[in-house]
Design an enzyme around this catalytic site. Structure first.
Site, short mmCIF file in Angstrom:
data_model
loop_
_atom_site.label_atom_id
_atom_site.label_comp_id
_atom_site.label_asym_id
_atom_site.label_seq_id
_atom_site.Cartn_x
_atom_site.Cartn_y
_atom_site.Cartn_z
N HIS A 185 -7.29 -1.77 5.68
CA HIS A 185 -6.42 -0.71 6.16
C HIS A 185 -7.05 0.63 5.79
CE1 HIS A 185 -2.80 0.59 7.98
NE2 HIS A 185 -2.19 1.00 6.88
N HIS A 224 6.50 -4.80 12.39
CA HIS A 224 5.78 -3.53 12.23
C HIS A 224 5.37 -2.99 13.60
CE1 HIS A 224 2.76 -0.59 10.71
NE2 HIS A 224 3.52 -0.60 9.62
N ASP A 248 -0.25 -3.70 5.95
CA ASP A 248 -0.77 -3.39 7.27
C ASP A 248 -2.25 -3.79 7.26
OD1 ASP A 248 1.69 -2.17 7.68
OD2 ASP A 248 0.93 -0.14 7.68
N ASP A 252 5.89 4.35 4.87
CA ASP A 252 6.81 3.38 5.50
C ASP A 252 6.86 2.07 4.72
OD1 ASP A 252 4.12 3.29 6.52
OD2 ASP A 252 4.75 1.89 8.09
N HIS A 253 6.11 1.99 3.63
CA HIS A 253 6.12 0.75 2.82
C HIS A 253 6.66 0.95 1.40
CE1 HIS A 253 3.94 -1.61 5.86
NE2 HIS A 253 3.60 -0.39 6.23
N HIS A 266 1.24 3.87 2.04
CA HIS A 266 1.78 4.60 3.19
C HIS A 266 3.30 4.59 3.06
CE1 HIS A 266 -2.06 4.08 5.82
NE2 HIS A 266 -2.07 5.21 5.13
N HIS A 304 0.85 -1.19 0.00
CA HIS A 304 0.00 0.00 0.00
C HIS A 304 0.88 1.23 0.00
CE1 HIS A 304 0.90 -0.48 4.27
NE2 HIS A 304 0.28 0.65 4.58
ZN LIG Z 1 2.96 0.67 7.97
ZN LIG Z 2 -0.12 1.59 6.53
#
Ligand SMILES: [Zn+2]
Ligand SMILES: [Zn+2]
Length: 307
Positions: free
Chosen positions: A142, A270, A212, A66-67, A64, A62
């Protein structure tokens, strides 16, 4: 053939020095499969002595940061190192557009071809397959569209019991037995039985990457019996309400998913930056599911060592 996994990051959105943002590097038959690519993934590859040039497939769950904030950096570096091999990227709607804009304004022209395929997160479907593995999507819940991935090794060939083989059997007939089929004569009768001359190969490896996500039992049929389930555990169960609000999971819930899915092993990661000591995560998950592994940056897992 066996799966070999290295965890490049076990952190979540807020950076901490001890845990990088999410990325997992899986090697299968000398080919690299990268699952998510958080910021500084390329530095982690260097730190853990993994060859970025081996990466052939990249899967992004996805959008976000941090990914996937490490992806443009990784692509630029591969380009600087004169990569020529094609690269396959699977990710949600918008990812190709973001990368295209980043490349346009940074004047990055790739020397290699990128095959981009947009993922859909409403249903589970076969995303890709090659000679060794197939990858199926896992719809997750999510705050933005999010899709996990199940990578499964194709059936291993049967092992031939050489001592039983008749001396006049042909190479083609042996191949047939290895593929798990009986050898038939001209009349369609069984000449050499697969059950007699072979034993089944070891169970194929499989790895599910679920991050996530809120606690979401609808994924159970997709990941049923998986050898290693990676499931996010952003929070401990005392913050289950916070997990629900932010569409994340607790260690207890990850354990529940692993147990109900009949997974062989559970890997957790995570972790929210609020937690310094991660011992309570492993304790909590193990209350429900014993074979739990606490993820750590740089940890490497050979699937042959798993139960
Ligand atoms: Zn994340
Ligand atoms: Zn996320």
């Amino acid at each position: 053939m066996s799966f070999h996994l290295t965890i490049l990051g076990t952190g979540s959105a807020n950076p901490v020095v001890t845990r990088n943002a999410t990325s997992h590097f899986l090697m299968v038959e000398q080919e690299g499969y990268l699952f998510d690519c958080g910021e500084a993934t390329q530095t982690q590859l260097l730190r853990f002595k993994l060859k970025a040039t081996r990466i052939k497939y990249i899967f992004i769950t996805h959008l976000h940061g941090d990914h996937f904030f490490g992806l443009i950096g990784l692509l630029s570096t591969l380009n600087m190192h004169h990569r020529v091999d094609d690269l396959y990227i699977y990710g949600p709607k918008g990812l190709a557009e973001v990368l295209t804009l980043q490349m346009k304004y940074s004047d990055t022209r790739l020397n290699f071809k990128v095959h981009f395929e947009e993922t859909r997160s409403e249903e589970s479907y076969l995303l890709m397959e090659n000679d060794y593995v197939k990858v199926t999507t896992i719809p997750l819940v999510h705050r933005v569209p999010c899709c996990g991935f199940l990578i499964e090794e194709k059936e291993k060939p049967h092992k031939i019991l050489k001592e039983l083989l008749p001396s006049h059997i042909s190479i083609e007939q042996i191949k047939c037995l290895k593929d798990g089929q009986d050898v038939l004569d001209d009349n369609g009768e069984v000449l050499y039985s697969c059950d007699y001359y072979t034993i089944k190969g070891p169970a194929p490896d499989s790895y599910a990457f679920c991050t996530d996500t809120a606690y979401h039992p609808a994924i159970l049929p997709i990941i049923k019996g998986v050898k290693l389930l990676y499931h996010e555990t952003t929070f401990l169960h005392e913050l289950v309400e916070r997990a629900k609000e932010t569409c994340h999971s607790t260690a207890y819930q990850a354990g529940q998913i692993a147990k109900e899915a009949g997974a062989k092993n559970l890997l957790i990661g995570h972790f929210s930056s609020r937690y310094k000591d991660l011992t309570p995560f492993i304790d909590e998950a193990k209350q429900v599911f014993h074979n739990t592994i606490l993820g750590e940056d740089g940890m490497s897992i050979d699937f042959r060592d798993l139960v």
